[in-house]
Design a protein around this motif. Structure first.
Motif, short mmCIF file in Angstrom:
data_model
loop_
_atom_site.label_atom_id
_atom_site.label_comp_id
_atom_site.label_asym_id
_atom_site.label_seq_id
_atom_site.Cartn_x
_atom_site.Cartn_y
_atom_site.Cartn_z
N GLN A 1 7.76 5.14 -3.39
CA GLN A 1 8.62 5.07 -2.21
C GLN A 1 7.95 4.25 -1.10
O GLN A 1 8.60 3.43 -0.44
CB GLN A 1 8.96 6.46 -1.69
N ALA A 2 6.66 4.46 -0.91
CA ALA A 2 5.93 3.70 0.11
C ALA A 2 5.94 2.21 -0.24
O ALA A 2 6.13 1.36 0.65
CB ALA A 2 4.49 4.21 0.22
N ALA A 3 5.77 1.88 -1.51
CA ALA A 3 5.82 0.48 -1.94
C ALA A 3 7.20 -0.12 -1.70
O ALA A 3 7.33 -1.28 -1.31
CB ALA A 3 5.44 0.37 -3.41
N ASP A 4 8.25 0.68 -1.92
CA ASP A 4 9.61 0.21 -1.66
C ASP A 4 9.80 -0.09 -0.17
O ASP A 4 10.39 -1.11 0.18
CB ASP A 4 10.63 1.25 -2.12
N TYR A 5 9.32 0.80 0.69
CA TYR A 5 9.41 0.54 2.13
C TYR A 5 8.69 -0.76 2.50
O TYR A 5 9.20 -1.56 3.27
CB TYR A 5 8.84 1.70 2.94
N LEU A 6 7.51 -0.95 1.95
CA LEU A 6 6.75 -2.17 2.24
C LEU A 6 7.49 -3.40 1.73
O LEU A 6 7.60 -4.41 2.44
CB LEU A 6 5.36 -2.08 1.62
N HIS A 7 8.02 -3.32 0.53
CA HIS A 7 8.78 -4.44 -0.04
C HIS A 7 9.98 -4.79 0.83
O HIS A 7 10.23 -5.96 1.13
CB HIS A 7 9.23 -4.08 -1.46
#
Length: 67
Positions: free
Chosen positions: A22-28
């Motif tokens: 989820q954190a990677a999705d936010y960053l993306h």
């Protein structure tokens, strides 16, 4: 956790993997210029703190203290 035989290890690993995803999705989304609303990210982080750290990590800490 593995060393002391914590019964919730696999679920704990999955929980951390979901957090990282989820954190990677936010960053993306941020890098694409489609950042989520700040309240969405804040809610996500607060939920992690209250649900994961205060409950799941404390369960592990109690288990470790018994060993």
């Amino acid at each position: 956790m593995e060393k002391i035989g914590f019964h919730g290890l696999e679920a704990h690993k999955k929980s951390h993997a979901a957090f990282a995803e989820q954190a990677a999705d936010y960053l993306h989304r941020y890098k694409k210029g489609t950042a989520p609303a700040s309240y969405e990210v804040t809610h996500f982080l607060m939920d992690w703190i209250t649900q994961h750290i205060k409950r799941e990590d404390m369960e592990y800490a109690k288990f470790a203290g018994k060993k």
